[in-house]
Design a protein around this motif. Structure first.
Motif, PDB file in Angstrom:
ATOM      1  N   TYR A   1       4.509   1.051   7.472  1.00 25.15           N
ATOM      2  CA  TYR A   1       5.321   0.625   6.189  1.00 25.15           C
ATOM      3  C   TYR A   1       6.486  -0.418   6.564  1.00 25.15           C
ATOM      4  O   TYR A   1       7.796  -0.003   6.336  1.00 25.15           O
ATOM      5  CB  TYR A   1       5.779   1.803   5.352  1.00 25.15           C
TER       6      TYR A   1
ATOM      7  N   PHE B   1      -0.144  -1.242   0.784  1.00 26.20           N
ATOM      8  CA  PHE B   1      -0.266   0.003   0.201  1.00 26.20           C
ATOM      9  C   PHE B   1      -0.428  -0.127  -1.368  1.00 26.20           C
ATOM     10  O   PHE B   1      -1.118   0.505  -2.030  1.00 26.20           O
ATOM     11  CB  PHE B   1       0.534   1.044   0.722  1.00 26.20           C
TER      12      PHE B   1
ATOM     13  N   ILE C   1      -3.823  -1.241  -2.268  1.00 26.25           N
ATOM     14  CA  ILE C   1      -4.588   0.021  -2.206  1.00 26.25           C
ATOM     15  C   ILE C   1      -4.766   0.660  -3.690  1.00 26.25           C
ATOM     16  O   ILE C   1      -5.729   1.067  -4.132  1.00 26.25           O
ATOM     17  CB  ILE C   1      -4.439   1.047  -0.857  1.00 26.25           C
TER      18      ILE C   1
ATOM     19  N   TYR D   1     -10.109   3.632  -4.641  1.00 26.41           N
ATOM     20  CA  TYR D   1      -8.928   4.537  -4.336  1.00 26.41           C
ATOM     21  C   TYR D   1      -8.531   5.199  -5.602  1.00 26.41           C
ATOM     22  O   TYR D   1      -7.613   4.754  -6.283  1.00 26.41           O
ATOM     23  CB  TYR D   1      -7.792   3.800  -3.780  1.00 26.41           C
TER      24      TYR D   1
ATOM     25  N   GLY E   1       1.852  11.525  -5.219  1.00 28.33           N
ATOM     26  CA  GLY E   1       0.979  10.626  -4.393  1.00 28.33           C
ATOM     27  C   GLY E   1       0.171  11.424  -3.427  1.00 28.33           C
ATOM     28  O   GLY E   1      -0.455  10.613  -2.670  1.00 28.33           O
ATOM     29  N   SER E   2       0.209  12.699  -3.348  1.00 19.45           N
ATOM     30  CA  SER E   2      -0.349  13.431  -2.335  1.00 19.45           C
ATOM     31  C   SER E   2       0.093  13.075  -1.082  1.00 19.45           C
ATOM     32  O   SER E   2      -0.525  13.161  -0.085  1.00 19.45           O
ATOM     33  CB  SER E   2      -1.943  13.356  -2.512  1.00 19.45           C
TER      34      SER E   2
ATOM     35  N   ASN F   1      -0.341  13.722   4.053  1.00 15.75           N
ATOM     36  CA  ASN F   1      -0.203  13.000   5.323  1.00 15.75           C
ATOM     37  C   ASN F   1       0.506  13.681   6.571  1.00 15.75           C
ATOM     38  O   ASN F   1       0.495  13.196   7.727  1.00 15.75           O
ATOM     39  CB  ASN F   1       0.619  11.421   5.300  1.00 15.75           C
TER      40      ASN F   1
ATOM     41  N   TYR G   1     -11.148   5.447   1.460  1.00 12.49           N
ATOM     42  CA  TYR G   1     -10.562   4.860   2.609  1.00 12.49           C
ATOM     43  C   TYR G   1     -11.124   3.722   3.499  1.00 12.49           C
ATOM     44  O   TYR G   1     -10.836   3.561   4.806  1.00 12.49           O
ATOM     45  CB  TYR G   1     -10.050   6.229   3.665  1.00 12.49           C
TER      46      TYR G   1
ATOM     47  N   PHE H   1      -4.509  -2.782   5.915  1.00  9.41           N
ATOM     48  CA  PHE H   1      -3.343  -1.783   6.003  1.00  9.41           C
ATOM     49  C   PHE H   1      -3.302  -0.965   7.434  1.00  9.41           C
ATOM     50  O   PHE H   1      -2.247  -1.162   7.983  1.00  9.41           O
ATOM     51  CB  PHE H   1      -3.386  -0.876   4.905  1.00  9.41           C
TER      52      PHE H   1
ATOM     53  N   MET I   1      -7.723   8.757  10.331  1.00  6.84           N
ATOM     54  CA  MET I   1      -8.011   7.210  10.437  1.00  6.84           C
ATOM     55  C   MET I   1      -7.507   6.877  11.639  1.00  6.84           C
ATOM     56  O   MET I   1      -6.666   7.148  12.102  1.00  6.84           O
ATOM     57  CB  MET I   1      -6.789   6.560   9.306  1.00  6.84           C
TER      58      MET I   1
ATOM     59  N   GLU J   1      -3.528   8.180  11.026  1.00  7.17           N
ATOM     60  CA  GLU J   1      -3.142   9.048   9.933  1.00  7.17           C
ATOM     61  C   GLU J   1      -4.020  10.002   9.726  1.00  7.17           C
ATOM     62  O   GLU J   1      -5.381  10.071   9.615  1.00  7.17           O
ATOM     63  CB  GLU J   1      -3.233   8.010   8.569  1.00  7.17           C
TER      64      GLU J   1
ATOM     65  N   SER K   1      -5.027  12.395   6.370  1.00  6.93           N
ATOM     66  CA  SER K   1      -4.904  12.566   4.648  1.00  6.93           C
ATOM     67  C   SER K   1      -5.619  13.743   4.364  1.00  6.93           C
ATOM     68  O   SER K   1      -6.815  13.730   4.113  1.00  6.93           O
ATOM     69  CB  SER K   1      -5.333  11.416   3.968  1.00  6.93           C
TER      70      SER K   1
HETATM   71  C1  AVI Z   1       0.670   7.415   1.043  1.00  2.51           C
HETATM   72  N1  AVI Z   1      -0.608   8.355   1.477  1.00  2.51           N
HETATM   73  C2  AVI Z   1      -0.727   9.354   0.335  1.00  2.51           C
HETATM   74  C3  AVI Z   1      -2.018   7.672   1.258  1.00  2.51           C
HETATM   75  C4  AVI Z   1      -3.037   8.547   1.577  1.00  2.51           C
HETATM   76  O1  AVI Z   1      -4.170   8.294   0.608  1.00  2.51           O
HETATM   77  O2  AVI Z   1      -3.273   9.319   2.387  1.00  2.51           O
HETATM   78  C5  AVI Z   1      -1.843   6.519   2.622  1.00  2.51           C
HETATM   79  C6  AVI Z   1      -3.047   5.798   2.867  1.00  2.51           C
HETATM   80  N2  AVI Z   1      -4.044   5.654   3.843  1.00  2.51           N
HETATM   81  C7  AVI Z   1      -5.028   5.052   3.643  1.00  2.51           C
HETATM   82  N3  AVI Z   1      -4.894   4.570   2.155  1.00  2.51           N
HETATM   83  C8  AVI Z   1      -3.902   5.026   1.833  1.00  2.51           C
END
Ligand code: AVI
Length: 313
Positions: free
Chosen positions: A31, A39, A42, A48, A154-155, A159, A199, A209, A245, A273, A275
């Motif tokens: 970020y 983001f 996205i 998404y 946003g869940s 993460n 994703y 991203f 990810m 990441e 998720s």
């Molecule tokens: C911020 N977070 C909730 C997003 C997610 O879906 O975990 C970050 C993200 N990573 C890839 N796309 C979006």
């Protein structure tokens, strides 16, 4: 601009992650300005589903939510809430004592606070620049609050690794304190293809991203990642209920980050990441261990996403 101590602390953390047998870098390095923009992009992608589903839930059920929250609550948002969801909530809470967005980026916070003060002139907006995963002090509100309600949309909880998510919920529990609540967005387990498409979008925005993290490290931490020699990978690990990810090295190579060098084999990956996706039972169990009881759950018509109101027990 990060101050020097923060900069070297971050560099140490990046070095430590890249020194592990399985390399990893924290998702917080997504970020920078461009990463936040990506983001945002996205959240508008057709694949998404998370943002749209959560917005649908907020629009349809906000009155029930604010009834549970009650009048004169102090609304504390984890993350700077410039988004539509925050506005929907703030537009319906009865006589809020204050709105306290908590975000690590002071600049981002100020921007958000200014915009919200413009749209809600009677609302006391009291931003706190802090890392919300660590303990922080709440500002004193002018109007005494009946209760503290933490809003965590946003869940983003997903993460955090399960142990860290528990720690965070415990920290939220101490902020909400006796009589308080938590309104949280939590993404749900579902058909693997639907999750994986979210994703691995067809426009390649999520790939950009993910790769932007390396650009960010090049710009801020004197790294020399060649962005063309890493590829985006996101796959759903069913046994763990999470998207993982990664950035995968296309070739054998050495990358410098500050004053250290890191060797990559061909196809070696950096984990960037997790998720997590939850079942309603799994989420309730996690919240329960942190001292919350789930009072109400709202789902979108396709049962993709949940917004849950939890109370301190
Ligand atoms: C911020 N977070 C909730 C997003 C997610 O879906 O975990 C970050 C993200 N990573 C890839 N796309 C979006």
């Amino acid at each position: 601009m990060l101050d020097k101590v923060q900069h070297y602390r971050a560099l140490d953390e990046i070095h430590a992650g890249l020194s592990k047998r399985k390399k990893r870098i924290s998702p917080k390095y997504f970020y920078d300005e461009r990463g936040s923009q990506l983001f945002d992009d996205i959240t508008r992608l057709p694949e998404y589903y998370l943002t749209n589903a959560e917005l649908t839930i907020m629009r349809k059920h906000v009155d029930e939510m604010t009834k549970l929250i009650g009048p004169r609550a102090n609304i504390i948002e984890l993350g700077a809430g410039s988004g539509l969801k925050t506005r929907i909530l703030l537009g319906h809470v009865k006589e809020p004592a204050a709105y306290v967005p908590v975000d690590i980026s002071a600049a981002h916070l100020e921007q958000t606070a200014r915009a919200l003060r413009g749209d809600f002139p009677d609302l006391d907006v009291m931003p706190v620049a802090a890392d919300f995963s660590q303990p922080f002090d709440l500002p004193q509100t002018e109007t005494p609050a009946v209760r503290n309600v933490v809003y965590f949309p946003g869940s983003t909880i997903g993460n955090f690794k399960n142990g860290d998510a528990m720690d965070l919920l415990e920290q939220v529990h101490s902020i909400a304190s006796e009589g308080g609540g938590l309104l949280i967005g939590a993404d749900l387990q579902k058909d693997v293809d639907v999750i994986e498409r979210a994703y691995n979008d067809s426009a390649g925005v999520t790939a950009e991203f993910n790769l932007n993290m390396l650009r960010h490290l090049n710009e801020v931490y004197e790294a020399d990642f060649d962005l063309d020699s890493f590829r985006h990978k996101a796959h759903y690990k069913e046994s763990k209920g999470r998207i993982e990810m990664r950035l995968v090295s296309e070739r054998e190579q050495t990358v410098n980050v500050g004053d250290r060098a890191f060797d990559f084999e061909k196809d070696e990956a950096i984990l960037t990441e997790y998720s997590h996706k939850y079942t309603l039972e799994g989420f309730a169990a996690m919240a329960g261990v942190a001292g919350f009881s789930v009072k109400q759950v709202w789902l979108d018509p396709d049962r993709l996403f949940s917004v849950q109101y939890c109370v301190v027990v």
